[in-house]
Design a protein around this motif. Structure first.
Motif, mmCIF file in Angstrom:
data_model
loop_
_atom_site.group_PDB
_atom_site.id
_atom_site.type_symbol
_atom_site.label_atom_id
_atom_site.label_comp_id
_atom_site.label_asym_id
_atom_site.label_seq_id
_atom_site.Cartn_x
_atom_site.Cartn_y
_atom_site.Cartn_z
ATOM 1 N N GLY A 1 0.369 5.066 -2.150
ATOM 2 C CA GLY A 1 -0.011 3.998 -3.435
ATOM 3 C C GLY A 1 -1.308 3.894 -3.752
ATOM 4 N N VAL A 2 -2.236 3.693 -2.669
ATOM 5 C CA VAL A 2 -3.710 3.742 -3.055
ATOM 6 C C VAL A 2 -4.128 4.754 -4.092
ATOM 7 C CG1 VAL A 2 -6.001 3.813 -1.956
ATOM 8 C CG2 VAL A 2 -4.192 2.131 -1.127
ATOM 9 N N SER A 3 -3.755 6.049 -3.374
ATOM 10 C CA SER A 3 -4.186 7.296 -4.185
ATOM 11 C C SER A 3 -3.857 7.406 -5.421
ATOM 12 C CB SER A 3 -3.651 8.425 -3.365
ATOM 13 O OG SER A 3 -4.416 8.570 -1.900
ATOM 14 N N VAL B 1 5.485 3.708 14.767
ATOM 15 C CA VAL B 1 6.445 3.078 13.599
ATOM 16 C C VAL B 1 5.122 2.281 12.746
ATOM 17 C CG1 VAL B 1 8.209 1.624 12.799
ATOM 18 C CG2 VAL B 1 8.279 3.080 14.636
ATOM 19 N N GLN B 2 4.588 1.679 13.390
ATOM 20 C CA GLN B 2 3.337 0.769 12.663
ATOM 21 C C GLN B 2 2.447 1.633 11.977
ATOM 22 O OE1 GLN B 2 -0.090 -0.844 14.512
ATOM 23 N NE2 GLN B 2 0.319 -3.207 13.731
ATOM 24 N N THR B 3 2.082 2.845 12.724
ATOM 25 C CA THR B 3 0.804 3.673 12.204
ATOM 26 C C THR B 3 1.460 4.185 10.764
ATOM 27 O OG1 THR B 3 0.308 3.961 14.266
ATOM 28 C CG2 THR B 3 -0.282 5.770 12.736
ATOM 29 N N VAL B 4 2.767 4.984 10.825
ATOM 30 C CA VAL B 4 3.376 5.683 9.829
ATOM 31 C C VAL B 4 3.546 4.752 8.618
ATOM 32 C CG1 VAL B 4 4.176 7.378 11.073
ATOM 33 C CG2 VAL B 4 5.693 5.319 10.445
ATOM 34 N N ILE B 5 3.800 3.603 8.868
ATOM 35 C CA ILE B 5 4.112 2.373 7.811
ATOM 36 C C ILE B 5 2.981 2.247 7.148
ATOM 37 C CG2 ILE B 5 4.844 0.190 7.224
ATOM 38 C CD1 ILE B 5 6.796 0.314 9.318
ATOM 39 N N PHE B 6 1.656 1.858 7.951
ATOM 40 C CA PHE B 6 0.504 1.593 7.099
ATOM 41 C C PHE B 6 -0.108 3.109 6.577
ATOM 42 C CE2 PHE B 6 0.397 -2.504 9.758
ATOM 43 C CZ PHE B 6 -0.101 -3.378 8.679
ATOM 44 N N GLY B 7 0.008 4.071 7.094
ATOM 45 C CA GLY B 7 -0.440 5.308 6.498
ATOM 46 C C GLY B 7 0.549 5.654 5.332
ATOM 47 N N ASN C 1 -3.660 -2.439 -1.468
ATOM 48 C CA ASN C 1 -3.980 -2.727 -0.126
ATOM 49 C C ASN C 1 -3.560 -4.128 -0.002
ATOM 50 O OD1 ASN C 1 -4.953 -0.490 1.304
ATOM 51 N ND2 ASN C 1 -7.051 -0.561 -0.127
ATOM 52 N N ASN C 2 -3.799 -4.905 -0.653
ATOM 53 C CA ASN C 2 -3.521 -6.353 -0.654
ATOM 54 C C ASN C 2 -1.882 -6.741 -0.550
ATOM 55 O OD1 ASN C 2 -6.076 -7.098 -0.205
ATOM 56 N ND2 ASN C 2 -6.380 -7.753 -2.481
ATOM 57 N N ALA C 3 -1.386 -6.231 -1.494
ATOM 58 C CA ALA C 3 0.219 -6.476 -1.523
ATOM 59 C C ALA C 3 0.799 -6.034 -0.615
ATOM 60 C CB ALA C 3 0.628 -5.796 -3.131
ATOM 61 N N SER C 4 0.376 -4.541 -0.232
ATOM 62 C CA SER C 4 1.046 -3.710 1.123
ATOM 63 C C SER C 4 0.691 -4.649 2.249
ATOM 64 C CB SER C 4 0.534 -2.485 1.143
ATOM 65 O OG SER C 4 0.742 -1.721 0.154
ATOM 66 N N PHE C 5 -0.553 -5.183 2.459
ATOM 67 C CA PHE C 5 -0.736 -5.818 3.804
ATOM 68 C C PHE C 5 0.322 -7.174 3.825
ATOM 69 C CE2 PHE C 5 -2.960 -9.020 6.316
ATOM 70 C CZ PHE C 5 -3.232 -8.139 7.673
ATOM 71 N N ILE C 6 0.493 -7.657 2.699
ATOM 72 C CA ILE C 6 1.196 -9.073 2.867
ATOM 73 C C ILE C 6 2.828 -8.702 3.176
ATOM 74 C CG2 ILE C 6 2.456 -10.871 1.146
ATOM 75 C CD1 ILE C 6 -0.192 -10.692 -0.282
ATOM 76 N N VAL C 7 3.115 -7.599 2.984
ATOM 77 C CA VAL C 7 4.474 -7.277 3.175
ATOM 78 C C VAL C 7 4.557 -6.432 4.621
ATOM 79 C CG1 VAL C 7 6.547 -5.826 2.425
ATOM 80 C CG2 VAL C 7 5.359 -7.007 0.690
#
Length: 263
Positions: free
Chosen positions: A75-77, A64-70, A169-175
């Motif tokens: 967004g980055v692309s 689950v963690q992997t697919v969320i970070f994936g 990247n920064n915004a996604s990591f915070i959430v």
């Protein structure tokens, strides 16, 4: 039909990009592999789950963690394409505008499939096993990929809104970081403080993780049955969240993309 055809073309373009820039896939898979090894061999000796090997308890959470970070790749692309002017090129082509976002999220399903396969192989190497039937295992993987697809649409809106890969990247990591840790991904929530335990029980990350564990047969009667409704009906609650996210973020992302092109 035109949207479908254009979306397939855009998805193919994004998959070819991954082939030509393999660093994107390499680094997105190295991180979860490291998590598996670290948690399985470093923390596994200190964390006990009644009736279940910690490695088997862990894998659903890592998936689950992997697919969320994936999903952040979406967004980055999109932000990168906006920054480099690729979107201007798309605008000049006779194609359905929504196909750009649809194709992007569809391509990321493909990369998630490959990532999940690599994660499964890693899990089998460290001792994870599936104890359920073939169809239940397929349902578990399907649920993970559906959740990943829904999260890709969330990240698509983020990427189109902030327009720079670094901020995505920064915004996604915070959430994402607290979302995946205030959950049952890596440890049981029984000993969480009351407030955090309640948040974890209603966190969709917890329900997807719980559903995956049940579908993979990585649970045990020795583990106390969850008290919260979302974990008692984990698959149903997870599907409800997936549908809700898609209903909200698909139209919002498409509209944001169209507005970006006209601004």
């Amino acid at each position: 039909m035109r949207i479908f055809r254009d979306s397939v073309i855009v998805a193919k373009r994004n998959l070819i990009k991954v082939k030509r820039v393999p660093d994107l896939l390499v680094f997105s898979t190295l991180s979860p592999i490291m998590f598996v090894l670290l948690f399985a061999y470093v923390f596994g000796s200190a964390i006990a789950v009644p009736g279940v090997s910690y490695k088997e308890f862990l894998m659903a959470g890592i998936f689950v963690q992997t697919v969320i970070f994936g999903a952040t790749i979406t967004g980055v692309s999109l932000a990168e394409d906006l920054q480099k002017g690729v979107m201007d090129r798309f605008r000049s082509l006779p194609m359905a505008r929504s196909a750009v976002v649809i194709g992007r999220t569809a391509a990321d399903v493909g990369t998630n499939v490959l990532t999940v396969v690599i994660m499964s192989i890693t899990g089998l190497i460290v001792g994870w096993r599936i104890h359920s039937s073939f169809l239940e295992a397929v349902a578990g993987y399907a649920l993970l990929l559906l959740f990943a697809y829904a999260m890709s649409w969330v990240m698509a809106l983020v990427g189109l809104s902030v327009k720079t890969p670094e901020v995505v990247n920064n915004a996604s990591f915070i959430v994402i970081f607290p979302l995946t840790f205030i959950a049952n991904t890596f440890v049981p929530t029984d000993n969480f403080p009351t407030v955090l335990r309640t948040l974890a029980e209603w966190n969709p990350v917890s329900s997807v993780t719980q559903a995956a564990r049940e579908l993979f047969g990585n649970t045990s009667p020795a583990v106390p049955a969850p008290d919260a409704w979302p974990l008692q009906h984990a698959a149903l609650y997870s599907l409800a969240w997936i549908i809700l996210l898609l209903l909200i973020f698909v139209p919002l992302s498409v509209r944001k993309y169209e507005r970006t092109l006209t601004s």
